[in-house]
Scaffold this active site. Sequence first.
Site, mmCIF file in Angstrom:
data_model
loop_
_atom_site.group_PDB
_atom_site.id
_atom_site.type_symbol
_atom_site.label_atom_id
_atom_site.label_comp_id
_atom_site.label_asym_id
_atom_site.label_seq_id
_atom_site.Cartn_x
_atom_site.Cartn_y
_atom_site.Cartn_z
ATOM 1 N N GLU A 1 -1.239 4.951 -4.748
ATOM 2 C CA GLU A 1 -2.141 5.490 -5.771
ATOM 3 C C GLU A 1 -3.627 5.250 -5.459
ATOM 4 O OE1 GLU A 1 -0.830 4.132 -9.640
ATOM 5 O OE2 GLU A 1 0.863 5.526 -9.621
ATOM 6 N N GLU B 1 6.869 9.094 -8.216
ATOM 7 C CA GLU B 1 6.956 8.173 -9.350
ATOM 8 C C GLU B 1 6.983 8.980 -10.637
ATOM 9 O OE1 GLU B 1 4.392 4.825 -9.951
ATOM 10 O OE2 GLU B 1 4.202 4.391 -7.801
#
Length: 423
Positions: free
Chosen positions: A200, A316
């Site tokens: 991320e 995710e």
Amino acid sequence: MEKKIYFLMVLLLNLVNQFVEGGGFVQTKGVQFVQNGNPFYANGFNAYWLMTLASDPTQREKVSTVLQSASSNSLSVARTWAFSDGNAGGSAVLQSSPGSYNEQTFKGLDYVVSEAGKYGVKLILSLVNNYESFGGRKQYVDWARSQGQAIGSDDDFYTNPLVKQYYKNHVKAVLTRVNTITGVAYKDDPTIFSWELINEPRCQSDPSGATLQQWITEMASHVKSIDGNHMLEVGLEGFYGPTSAHNQINPSFQAGTDFISNNLIPAIDFATIHSYPDQWISNSNDGAQLGFLNNWLDTHIQDSQNTLHKPLLITEFGKSLKDPGYNNNQRDLLFGTVFSKIYQSASTGGAAAGGLFWQLFAPGMENYSDGYEVILGQTPSTTDVIVTQCRRLHYLGKSLTRAHHFAKANREKEMRMRQGGGN
């Protein structure tokens, strides 16, 4: 005698083919993943904790348990951390200081790779964290600051020459690691599905995305210079840049990333997105969150198909049992929405090639709970949603493989007939 020799040769070829099918590197072909020329779908899960528990002999069994359970339910890919930097890693520190590694923790990662290979589960290994947990960018810039470097913020991770060299050194250490159990270097092990540059990434000091674009380009080239076998992805959540035509579908913040330009870098093999409506638009009701999710998925699948021309993984997604008013039906509906979008795209030759929910636990891991955990069998409805998707994608892959082999056999037959004058 000739018939016996022929039979033995066919048997040997079949055994070789079975071995290759179980162990070949996964690659991209257009907007799809392939393994040994056959379609490959990534129905999987996140389990960031694998190396940590594998490093502890009293907890190692949980790693085997979760991988065996995943395999028996046709979960094909696991995403996990190949980092634990500085003091933030607790007792399972991997890199205690730049270039200094804890061998016990590295052997824990060896065990993860070995067990994953044993149970036929591929691994996405992430190489550093954007966040402070497990060290992350902050630890790298702190190391450089302690060497007298002028560090303004954690975003200097992407630009400071010494910090970048620390990261490159870590990449090399992991990729060239020779597994103490299997004897195979990580870069040569087909158990590994792909590398991930950073979990991320965000660079809010430069919302234009230019800083991260340069960093991804440089580091992707570095990875590929060491390892030409494995695929590579960035680790993106999927946010669009400020000048993108789809910027309006972002949550109400800028991350300094751009889904399009970051993934167009040639050394990046496939695109990723994450999706957490319960975090990103937490003040909205369930209906609005599902509406956001549908639009988020549709837009990224279309862009991967039509603009990037690369596969897409939803690496995710999840819903926390700690959300106000949570019930299992809400999570099942969210999982079902993601899985339906993936299957709809995959079954029509589209770019969506799989999804990895956050996250899978083994029994007895209550102290790791973040609200998103799933233990297969303990919540029957959610388990059923997951297993149904795994089976659907498994059978889709099998049917496409059979069709591929049938077409190939027909082509070879036609070629032999032409060469033999039609006989």
